[in-house]
Enzyme design. Structure first.
Site, PDB file in Angstrom:
ATOM      1  CG  PHE A 149     -19.752 -16.118  14.337  1.00 39.71           C
ATOM      2  CD1 PHE A 149     -19.722 -15.746  15.668  1.00 39.71           C
ATOM      3  CD2 PHE A 149     -18.718 -16.920  13.856  1.00 39.71           C
ATOM      4  CE1 PHE A 149     -18.683 -16.148  16.504  1.00 39.71           C
ATOM      5  CE2 PHE A 149     -17.681 -17.328  14.691  1.00 39.71           C
ATOM      6  CZ  PHE A 149     -17.675 -16.938  16.013  1.00 39.71           C
ATOM      7  CE  LYS A 173     -23.924 -15.664   3.519  1.00 45.18           C
ATOM      8  NZ  LYS A 173     -23.980 -16.263   4.874  1.00 45.18           N
ATOM      9  NE  ARG A 177     -21.602 -19.998  12.330  1.00 46.15           N
ATOM     10  CZ  ARG A 177     -20.294 -20.135  12.371  1.00 46.15           C
ATOM     11  NH1 ARG A 177     -19.640 -19.989  13.484  1.00 46.15           N
ATOM     12  NH2 ARG A 177     -19.620 -20.401  11.272  1.00 46.15           N
ATOM     13  CB  SER A 226     -12.572 -19.527   8.150  1.00 42.43           C
ATOM     14  OG  SER A 226     -13.614 -19.963   7.324  1.00 42.43           O
ATOM     15  CB  CYS A 281     -10.225 -11.657  13.064  1.00 42.53           C
ATOM     16  SG  CYS A 281     -10.401  -9.889  12.933  1.00 42.53           S
ATOM     17  CD  GLU A 383      -8.997 -18.017  13.276  1.00 43.95           C
ATOM     18  OE1 GLU A 383      -9.624 -18.557  12.356  1.00 43.95           O
ATOM     19  OE2 GLU A 383      -8.952 -16.787  13.446  1.00 43.95           O
TER      20      GLU A 383
END
Ligand code: NAD
Length: 497
Positions: A149, A173, A177, A226, A281, A383
């Site tokens: 997202f 894909k 969100r 993730s 990230c 994280e």
């Protein structure tokens, strides 16, 4: 309410599963759209379209493929403002930050305009008597990308631009969100002249992802998200013989050496730690001052800066950062702050109670700052992905070097110093994939490549740069002998040079 389906075979199509996910407007907390969640059959329809369109696309010469991408860039520039606003309204980041999200994707599209050059193979004349050898780079066929997202424009472009430039058909894909911008990008590619079926967007959740992983006609999968899901996708893709590059989470450290320019270091920490509400990230989430006085000097300057961060709705041009993406994300991050307090870290700035006036239902949280965080704490190991910065004090350079090197994540790291010798040694020895020297978010430019190490990246090739062309093509090597060089008679021994 807006309803978002899929983009298959050059057309926006409605979802047929009867399953939907809510798309929120994080700045108000309202549901603003519903996105359809695809079935295996809908994914399969996209694959059929992609498979039918791909051979002609691969046969289109690379210069012409690049021209379509060039036109796409013009269209993205034309629609930049509306797309940035759509992005900000679905994600929650500010509009200037949303423009940065689009631009970092655009830079990769610009890089792959050089695809005729990037796809050139190698040639050796006279490898044996009358023998020439050359290699070709050929597209894989139909490939897929699964994106997170937090960069709904940049990461889809990082994936589909090199894949499509190289002659593949692509199935995207995106995150359920914030699917609005990925859908818009696909429409713009069509408007730019991309043949129908070369870029398809299939919205969905695990069901769509698993359908991608199991589909025998999809040759490669790029994933960003993730780490636990990155690992799952990497393993399952490998089990069905697909190429995979899967990028995961992060815990990026910034080392502050005693000789660093403290004002610069503090600017870097607030910008990279709290920008985009920490949902990057490459966000710095751990500051490591070296030596007690460095730590004290850092905290003295950092606390007032974190206290005065300006949080606002995404459409406020003066906001430093906006809301988190969902209520669940907000609860998760707040919970981590509670855990940090229970673990005994010093909460120097507490943003948990922040309320945005006029937007009381939005997913806002103020900046949080922890001091005296230690290696064994969950807030250090895991994280958090929110506006929370942890300060871990190190005694010396070696301890500071060990912290990011021994952490299970290895995405990015930075060192702030005026000493070239320590900077050079740090860059050479640290066990992390991307390093900044006096640069807090060292996301490489488009003609290098992006990839973390350890649990931040599964697979052997990075995103964008020359690696992306390697990932989305396979090498064929041709050994050719012409009759003038052929001696008569069969040869039963292994040919050697
Ligand atoms: P996520 O892992 O929840 O979702 C990523 C994608 O996986 C989405 O498309 C989602 O629909 C899909 N997905 C979710 N659950 C799944 C499941 N059980 N099975 C199969 N697919 C599933 O990640 P996110 O919350 O969207 O993004 C944030 C994460 O992404 C953070 O960990 C962040 O560090 C990471 N990230 C990494 C990079 C990088 O380059 N290393 C870049 C951006 C974000």
């Amino acid at each position: 309410m807006r309803s978002i389906g899929h983009f298959i075979g050059g057309k926006a199509v409605k979802g047929t599963s009867g399953r939907f996910a809510d798309v929120y407007q994080p700045m108000t907390g309202d549901v603003q759209a519903q996105v359809a969640l695809a079935t295996k059959a809908e994914l399969r329809a996209a694959v059929e379209n992609a498979k039918a369109a791909q051979p002609a696309w691969a046969a289109t010469n690379p210069q012409r493929r690049a021209r379509i991408l060039m036109k796409f860039l013009e269209l993205v520039a034309r629609d930049n403002d509306t797309m940035a606003e759509l992005l900000a309204r679905e994600h929650g980041k500010t509009i200037p930050d949303a423009k940065g999200d689009i631009l970092r994707g655009v830079e990769v599209v610009e890089f792959v305009l050089g695809v005729p050059h990037l796809m050139k193979g190698e040639y050796t004349e006279g490898a044996g008597p009358g023998i020439d050898i050359y290699s070709l780079r050929q597209p894989l066929g139909v490939v897929a990308g699964i994106t997170p997202f937090n960069f709904p424009a940049m990461i889809p472009m990082w994936q589909f631009a090199p894949a499509i430039a190289a002659g593949n058909a692509f199935i995207l894909k995106p995150s359920e969100r914030d699917p609005g911008v990925p859908m818009r990008l696909a429409e713009l590619m069509l408007e730019a002249g991309l043949p129908a079926g070369i870029l398809n967007v299939v919205n969905g959740d695990k069901e769509a992802v698993d359908a991608i992983l199991d589909d025998p006609d999809i040759s490669a999968v790029g994933f960003v998200g993730s780490s636990s899901i990155a690992q799952y996708i990497y393993e399952r893709a490998a089990a069905t013989g697909k190429r995979a590059q899967c990028f995961g989470g992060a815990k990026n450290h910034m080392i502050v050496m005693p000789d660093a320019d403290m004002d610069q270091a503090v600017d870097a920490l607030v910008g990279s730690g709290y920008g985009a509400a920490g949902e990057r990230c490459m966000a710095v989430s751990v500051a490591v001052p070296v030596g007690k006085t460095t730590g004290d000097r850092l905290m003295e300057k950092l606390i007032p800066r974190v206290e005065s961060l300006k949080i606002g709705p995404s459409i406020d041009p003066s906001a430093d950062f906006g809301p988190l993406v969902t209520k669940a994300a907000l609860d998760r991050v707040r919970n981590y702050v509670d855990i940090g307090v229970k673990e005994g870290a010093t909460l120097a700035v507490d943003g948990r109670g922040f309320k945005m006036q006029g937007y009381e239902n939005g997913f806002y949280m103020g900046g949080c700052l922890f001091d005296n965080v230690t290696k064994d704490m969950r807030i250090y190991k895991e994280e958090i992905f929110g506006p929370v910065l942890s300060v871990v004090r190190a005694h010396d350079f070696d301890e500071a070097l060990r912290l990011p090197s021994e952490h299970e994540y290895g995405n990015g790291v930075a060192i702030f110093t005026r000493d070239g010798d320590s900077a050079r040694e740090f860059a050479a020895r640290v066990n992390v994939g991307m390093v900044g020297i006096n640069v807090p978010i060292p996301v490489p430019v488009a003609y290098f490549s992006f990839g973390g190490w350890k649990r931040s990246g599964f697979g052997d090739l990075n995103q964008y740069g020359a690696d992306s062309i390697r990932f989305y093509t396979k090498t064929k090597t041709v050994t050719a002998r012409w009759p003038s060089g052929v001696k008569e008679g069969a040869d039963f021994a292994m040919p050697t040079s």
